[in-house]
Write a protein that holds these residues in place. Sequence first.
Motif, PDB file in Angstrom:
ATOM      1  N   ILE A   1      -7.610   5.516 -39.318  1.00  0.00           N
ATOM      2  CA  ILE A   1      -8.267   6.414 -40.270  1.00  0.00           C
ATOM      3  C   ILE A   1      -7.256   7.374 -40.883  1.00  0.00           C
ATOM      4  O   ILE A   1      -7.283   7.646 -42.095  1.00  0.00           O
ATOM      5  N   LEU A   2      -6.339   7.885 -40.029  1.00  0.00           N
ATOM      6  CA  LEU A   2      -5.314   8.797 -40.538  1.00  0.00           C
ATOM      7  C   LEU A   2      -4.409   8.095 -41.538  1.00  0.00           C
ATOM      8  O   LEU A   2      -4.152   8.600 -42.637  1.00  0.00           O
ATOM      9  N   VAL A   3      -3.933   6.870 -41.152  1.00  0.00           N
ATOM     10  CA  VAL A   3      -3.054   6.117 -42.058  1.00  0.00           C
ATOM     11  C   VAL A   3      -3.808   5.770 -43.332  1.00  0.00           C
ATOM     12  O   VAL A   3      -3.289   5.894 -44.449  1.00  0.00           O
ATOM     13  N   GLY A   4      -5.067   5.280 -43.167  1.00  0.00           N
ATOM     14  CA  GLY A   4      -5.847   4.926 -44.346  1.00  0.00           C
ATOM     15  C   GLY A   4      -6.108   6.124 -45.240  1.00  0.00           C
ATOM     16  O   GLY A   4      -6.012   6.022 -46.464  1.00  0.00           O
ATOM     17  N   THR A   5      -6.423   7.258 -44.598  1.00  0.00           N
ATOM     18  CA  THR A   5      -6.683   8.470 -45.381  1.00  0.00           C
ATOM     19  C   THR A   5      -5.436   8.918 -46.134  1.00  0.00           C
ATOM     20  O   THR A   5      -5.492   9.246 -47.332  1.00  0.00           O
TER      21      THR A   5
END
Length: 813
Positions: A16-20
Amino acid sequence: MSRFSLKIKLAAVVFILVGTVSTGVAGLGLLFFIQEFKASTASRQFSVVSAMAGELDDRITAAQRELTAVALSIPPSMAGDAAKLQHFLDSRLDLHQVFSDGTAFFSPAGTLLAYAPGETPLIGKKFATREYFVRTLASGRPQISTPFTSARGEGHQVVMFTAPVMGADGSVIGVLGGKVELREENFLSRVARMHVGDGGNFFLFNDNRQMIAHPDRDKVGLPMVHKGERELLDRAIAGYEGSGEMVSPSGVDGIYSFKRLKTTGWILAAERPLATAYEPIARAERLVLYSLCALLPLALITVWLFVGRLTAPLLMFAGRVRESGRDGTPFTPIPLQSGDEIGELVQAFNAMMQELTSQRRLLEREKSFAEELLQHSAVPCFVIDAQHRVIIWNRAMEELTGVEASRQVGGAEPWRAFYEEPRRVLADVVVDGALHEMADLYPCYADSALIPEGLRAEGWYRLKGKQRYLCFDAAPIRDTEGNLLAAIQTLQDVTTRANTEEQLRNMVEAIGESEERFRRLVELSLDGIAILVDRCFVFVNPAGCEMLGCGVPDELMGREMREFIQRESEEVFLEQMSYAESTDTTAPWVEERLLRSDRTAIEVELGVGPFVYRGQKALQVIFRDITERKLAKARLETLAHYDSLTSLPNRVLFFDRLNHVVSEAKRYHHPMALMYLDLDCFKEVNDRFGHAAGDVVLLEAGRRLKDCVRACDMVARMGGDEFTIILSKMAEPQDATVVAERIIAAFSLPFQVEGEEASVGVSIGICIYPVNDTDMDGMVRCADGAMYRAKQDGKNVYRYCEPPQRREGEVIP
C-alpha cells in the motif's frame, strides 16, 4: 474474525505504501505535466496570436499609409473638379489592389465627387453624416471606420479607410476614402483563412462585439454573444490580453487567445478545440495508467518476496516460542543468531524467561515455606478466602478432626468437620462481619483479647466419636490497603483442662477443706497453683514449680511471690491480692509477666482468690502459661498494624494513633499536626530501575522520615509512595514548618539505587489542629488536599491547609 499473518500484514502495508507513493508520484508528475502543458499551450497560442496581430497591424498601417500618401499627392486645384478627380482615381491602380471595394473622394460638404473603379449611382450623394467622414473632418487626420453595411445591400459589410486632403492654407478641402469588403478576399479577411495548430482558427471583432473577420463569412458583421454569457470574452473586451478556456457558441470547449490591435483597437482572437489542443495530455494519462497497471503487480510480487525474507527469522522465533515450555518442560534459551532487532528481541526474550523462571522458583519456595509453616504448626488451623473457600487445612486439623485436607481444600464447607448441618464457622462470621449471629451460633463467645477484630468462642463438640471441648480463635487477614483477603481460624483442644477443672470442682465439693485431696487434685492441673499465707509460698503444685523454674517446691517455700513478678506487673499483682483480701472474692484475671529463677520472663494469665489453708486465711494464685499465645498475638498484631516492607505503622495503626492523639489534643488543649506526604518522581525510579529498586527507595525514605521527627511522633506508610506523620504535643503550630523543611532538606540528598543516584523529592500537605480542622476525618482530607496543592505548585514543597472561613460570631475551638 479472520486472522492474517504478520507476513501478509507487512506485505499489505508495504505494498500500500509503495502503491500510494508510486501512484502519488505518478499523479503529481502527471498533474505537473498537465499544468505545464496547458500553460505552454496557452503561451504558444498567445504568441502566435500576438505575432498575427502585429502582422495585421502592419498591413492596416501600410494600407492607411498608402491612402494618406495618395491624398497628399492630390493638388488643391483638383479638389473641386469632379472629372479630374475621377480620372485621377481611375489611374491609381495601387489603391485598387489595397482597397478591393473601391476608392472615393468626398467634398468638405460630404458630397461624393468621384469613385473608382467604375461608375456608381452614388455620385453626387451626401455622406456628411457618416461616422468616418465626421471623425476625419473633425480631426484632420486619417481614420478607420467600424464595420457597416455597404450601399450594395445587407450581405456586404465594409470598413472605410479615410485620409484628409489638405489645402494650401491647411484646411480640409476633401476626404479620400478606401473601402474594404469584409466578406471578400483582402488583407483583413485573409486572417480568418489562417489556422492555429490542428483545427484552430483566427477571428477578429471590435469592442461592440461586432464580427470583423471570421472563417464563416456569414458571421461577419453580426453581433457576438451578449455580455455576461462568456466571462473570458467579457474580460478580453474589457482589456485582457492572454489565453483561457471557454465554451464556443456551438458548445465546444476550446482554448482562446486574445490580442488587441494597436492601429484600430480591434481584438484578434484564436480559438482551438481542447480535444485537439490537449490530446498529448490524454496520451500521457493513458501512458501513466498502463504503466501503473504493469508495475503494481510486479511491485506486489517483489514486496511479498522481500517481506517473506525479512519475516522468516521472526516466524522461526515464534515457532520456537510456541514450543517452549510445552508439557511442563523447562525453558531452554532459543539459539537464534541475528544481528538485527529480531536478534535483540530473542536475547531479551531469553533474559526475560530466565528471570521469570527464577522469580517463579522464588515465589514457589516462599509459598511452599508459608504453607509448610502452617502445615507443621502444632496448632490446628485452617484458612478460608473472601469467597469462603478453604485454601489451607493443616495436618494438625486433620489429626484433630479426622477430616483429610483433600476433602476440604477448594470447597466452601469447613462446617462438615464440626457439625451435621450447614452453618457458619467462626471464620465465616469474620469474613462476612456477621457478629449479630454469634449468639445463635455459640453458647460462649467474646471478642479476642489478643487480636484486633478477632473473635473467640468455645464449647463441646463431637470429633472422631469423642466429646471434645474446643476453643476457637478467628481473625481477618488484610492487605496493606486494609482490604480483607482471608480469615484464619485456630483451634485448641482444651478437653483435658475442661475435664480437670470439672474434676477439681467435683473434688472440692466432695472433700471440702481436705488438704490431702486438694493436693492430689491440684497436682493434676496443667496450670500453676500456689497457696500464699501472709503473701508467702506455703504450697506450689508441680506445674507452678516448672513455670517458675524451680526443681522442687521446697525452693519456694517461705518466699514472697512478688519476687517472681516483673516490676511492670508488680503493682497490678499487689492490687489483685489486696482486692481478694479486702473483698473476700476472686480478683479478675489479668495478664502479667513472671520472672523465673534464671530471671527469664514468662507471660502468664493470673488470677487471685481467697482461700482457707489449715484453718487460716490464705490466697490461692492460679497462673497459666500464655507465652505462645502472646507471641502469636504479637505476630498477628504486627501483620495487622505494620507495613511488611518498611516496618512502619500501616493505615490501621495510623488511624488508631491519630484518633488517640486528637483526643489528647482536645483534652489538654495543645496543638498537634498531621502531615500527608507523597514522593515526587518515584514512578520514574520504578520505570527506570524496577520495583525492587523502588522498594529500596521506600525503605530509605521511611528511614529519613523517622530521622526527621521525635520519638513521640509517628511515621506511617499509607500505601504506595504515600506517608503520613503525626506530630503530637507541639509547643507552637509553627513547629510543623521546621519539621517540613527538615524533611525536604533530607530528601534533597540523592538516593543510591543499584550503584546510581536517583533524585526523589517529597510534596507535603500540613493540617494543624485546631487551626485548620478539629475532626479526624476532616484533618485527613485537609492534609491530603494541601499535599495535592503542593504537587500542583511545583512539587518538593510543603503547603498548609487553607484556614476555615469563620462566620461572624462563630468561635472555632
